[in-house]
Design a protein around this motif. Structure first.
Motif, PDB file in Angstrom:
ATOM      1  N   VAL A  14      25.755 -81.489 -42.120  1.00  0.00           N
ATOM      2  CA  VAL A  14      25.133 -80.441 -42.941  1.00  0.00           C
ATOM      3  C   VAL A  14      26.028 -80.096 -44.131  1.00  0.00           C
ATOM      4  N   GLU A  15      27.339 -79.928 -43.869  1.00  0.00           N
ATOM      5  CA  GLU A  15      28.265 -79.580 -44.962  1.00  0.00           C
ATOM      6  C   GLU A  15      28.239 -80.647 -46.060  1.00  0.00           C
ATOM      7  N   LEU A  16      28.054 -81.898 -45.650  1.00  0.00           N
ATOM      8  CA  LEU A  16      28.069 -82.988 -46.641  1.00  0.00           C
ATOM      9  C   LEU A  16      26.674 -83.296 -47.183  1.00  0.00           C
ATOM     10  N   ASP A  17      25.691 -82.496 -46.790  1.00  0.00           N
ATOM     11  CA  ASP A  17      24.296 -82.659 -47.260  1.00  0.00           C
ATOM     12  C   ASP A  17      23.708 -84.025 -46.897  1.00  0.00           C
ATOM     13  N   LEU A  18      24.184 -84.618 -45.785  1.00  0.00           N
ATOM     14  CA  LEU A  18      23.724 -85.964 -45.436  1.00  0.00           C
ATOM     15  C   LEU A  18      22.205 -86.045 -45.296  1.00  0.00           C
ATOM     16  N   PHE A  19      21.596 -85.039 -44.635  1.00  0.00           N
ATOM     17  CA  PHE A  19      20.151 -85.143 -44.372  1.00  0.00           C
ATOM     18  C   PHE A  19      19.354 -85.043 -45.679  1.00  0.00           C
ATOM     19  N   GLY A  33      17.506 -85.327 -37.434  1.00  0.00           N
ATOM     20  CA  GLY A  33      17.952 -85.105 -38.821  1.00  0.00           C
ATOM     21  C   GLY A  33      16.767 -84.770 -39.714  1.00  0.00           C
ATOM     22  N   ALA A  34      15.626 -85.432 -39.456  1.00  0.00           N
ATOM     23  CA  ALA A  34      14.432 -85.187 -40.277  1.00  0.00           C
ATOM     24  C   ALA A  34      13.968 -83.733 -40.129  1.00  0.00           C
ATOM     25  N   ALA A  35      14.150 -83.171 -38.916  1.00  0.00           N
ATOM     26  CA  ALA A  35      13.714 -81.786 -38.696  1.00  0.00           C
ATOM     27  C   ALA A  35      14.612 -80.800 -39.450  1.00  0.00           C
ATOM     28  N   ILE A  36      15.844 -81.222 -39.752  1.00  0.00           N
ATOM     29  CA  ILE A  36      16.766 -80.327 -40.466  1.00  0.00           C
ATOM     30  C   ILE A  36      16.639 -80.508 -41.982  1.00  0.00           C
ATOM     31  N   ALA A  37      16.337 -81.774 -42.377  1.00  0.00           N
ATOM     32  CA  ALA A  37      16.292 -82.095 -43.811  1.00  0.00           C
ATOM     33  C   ALA A  37      15.279 -81.207 -44.520  1.00  0.00           C
ATOM     34  N   GLY A  38      15.667 -80.696 -45.656  1.00  0.00           N
ATOM     35  CA  GLY A  38      14.736 -79.898 -46.459  1.00  0.00           C
ATOM     36  C   GLY A  38      14.404 -78.569 -45.807  1.00  0.00           C
TER      37      GLY A  38
END
Ligand code: SAM
Length: 381
Positions: free
Chosen positions: A66-71, A122-127
């Motif tokens: 999350v800190e690195l904005d990977l998603f 990850g998709a559920a967190i992205a955006g």
């Protein structure tokens, strides 16, 4: 009957003690591992145990993502490790390590052509800035849990979470300054959409005229309600410093004409009148005595026969698992105030405060928000 009641626990205890002795016996563990069915059970249990031991590592890998904005980066589509290392600002071996950890946690997926894409989690967190903000603010909780025994014994120095949520321990919460309310107000505004849709699905507000959101933060819940219920008028009540933020936010969203705002302390100041009042994620912040003061204030502000909504995670909600008894219980301990309550405990507080006809509606999404709908009993104050 009395004999049965007395002897059953002893008998049960004895059986469980035999089971515990077997399970903790190394020879039994070795022999069981040789039997096909027992091997399956043993493997599942070993996995559960390992996950319990390693849970903090998984959370910190998630925090790094999350800190690195990977998603959010992967929302642009699958990418190779060198491309990702570049965008994450990590040396190649570090990016490989992070990606393989994230794959094992289903945050990221391996794709054809040596590329990585979003995994189901990850998709559920992205955006979803609300979830990412919750994960980021866990850095405070993580620091407080460094010595869990000290935390339980109350020997911890002032916790980070008590500083993050300064209102409940403040002598004069209405005097809190803008910089003290900013971090939690931002988090609440970002995560409120996760709650608002669920609450409004469970209680669509039909048949009401005026909705008061008590402790409504920057007004996100009321903005969501306004989009669904054009017939309603709205009033937001929160601490003065939070109301200043709400005022600015509502102006930017072009909603100032629809939502009235009132600043004050809900333990001391009278609440504006309404025929439906919402308390979203409020009661769990406070001990029973203060919760009762607030519920009685809400009852006074309600018109005769008016409706009160309490929306928050409940300890025994269907499907809540360890969320109530482990997560929220320890979260509130670190925060230094509040209680994770069962549905029955909340219903009991509502009855003491003069509410009846209580209905329970269960949420099913990430935050496990449940709603209690209660009617103001009696006439007059
Ligand atoms: C956990 S937040 C919930 C915010 C919002 N209801 C939501 O769900 O996003 C608690 C809110 O109660 C407000 N609050 C706490 N103590 C208060 C008090 N004594 N008087 C008025 N508001 C208070 C806080 O400023 C904060 O906005």
């Amino acid at each position: 009957m009395e004999f049965l009641e007395r002897s059953l626990p002893t008998w049960l205890d004895r059986c469980i003690a035999v089971r515990d002795r077997l399970l903790s016996n190394a020879t039994f563990q070795r022999r069981a591992a040789g039997l096909p069915l027992a091997r399956l059970v043993a493997r599942r249990r070993a996995r559960e145990l390992f996950d319990l031991c390693a849970g903090f590592v998984y959370s910190q890998i998630l925090l790094a993502c999350v800190e690195l904005d990977l998603f959010d980066i992967l929302l642009d589509g699958p990418q190779t490790t060198p491309a990702l290392a570049d965008r994450l600002g990590l040396p190649l071996p570090a990016a490989e390590r992070l990606l393989s950890g994230a794959v094992s946690l289903r945050l990221v997926d391996k794709r054809a052509g040596a590329r990585y894409g979003l995994g189901v989690l990850g998709a559920a967190i992205a955006g979803n800035p609300g979830v990412a903000a919750m994960i980021r603010h866990h850095a405070h909780f993580y620091a407080d849990l460094g010595d869990p025994v000290a935390l339980l014994k109350g020997e911890h120095a002032p916790t980070e979470l008590s500083g993050y949520w300064p209102y409940a321990n403040a002598e004069q919460p209405a005097s809190l300054q803008p910089e003290q309310v900013a971090p939690y107000s931002r988090l609440m505004a970002l995560s409120q959409p996760l709650v608002a849709d669920e609450v409004l699905d469970l209680y669509p507000l039909s048949g009401h005229r005026r909705l008061l959101d008590v402790g409504g933060g920057e007004g996100n819940f009321l903005m969501a309600a306004a989009a669904r219920a054009p017939q309603l008028s709205f009033v937001l009540f929160d601490l003065p410093a939070v109301i200043e933020r709400a005022r600015a936010r509502l102006a930017v969203e072009g909603m100032s004409h629809r939502i009235e705002v009132v600043g004050g302390d809900f333990f001391r100041d009278p609440l504006p009148r309404a025929d439906v009042i919402a308390l979203n994620r409020i009661i769990l912040d406070h001990e029973d005595k203060k919760a009762l003061v607030l519920l009685r204030a809400a009852r006074r502000a309600l018109e005769d026969g008016g409706t009160l909504l309490i929306a928050e995670p409940m300890r025994d909600a269907p499907g809540a698992g360890a969320m109530g008894a482990a997560y929220f219980n320890f979260y509130l301990l670190a925060m230094g105030h509040g209680r994770s309550r069962s549905r029955a405990e909340l219903e009991n507080l509502l009855q003491q405060a003069g509410f009846g006809d209580i209905q329970f509606r269960s949420g099913r999404r990430l935050m496990q928000t449940c709603v209690l709908v209660a009617k103001r009993r009696g006439i007059g104050t």
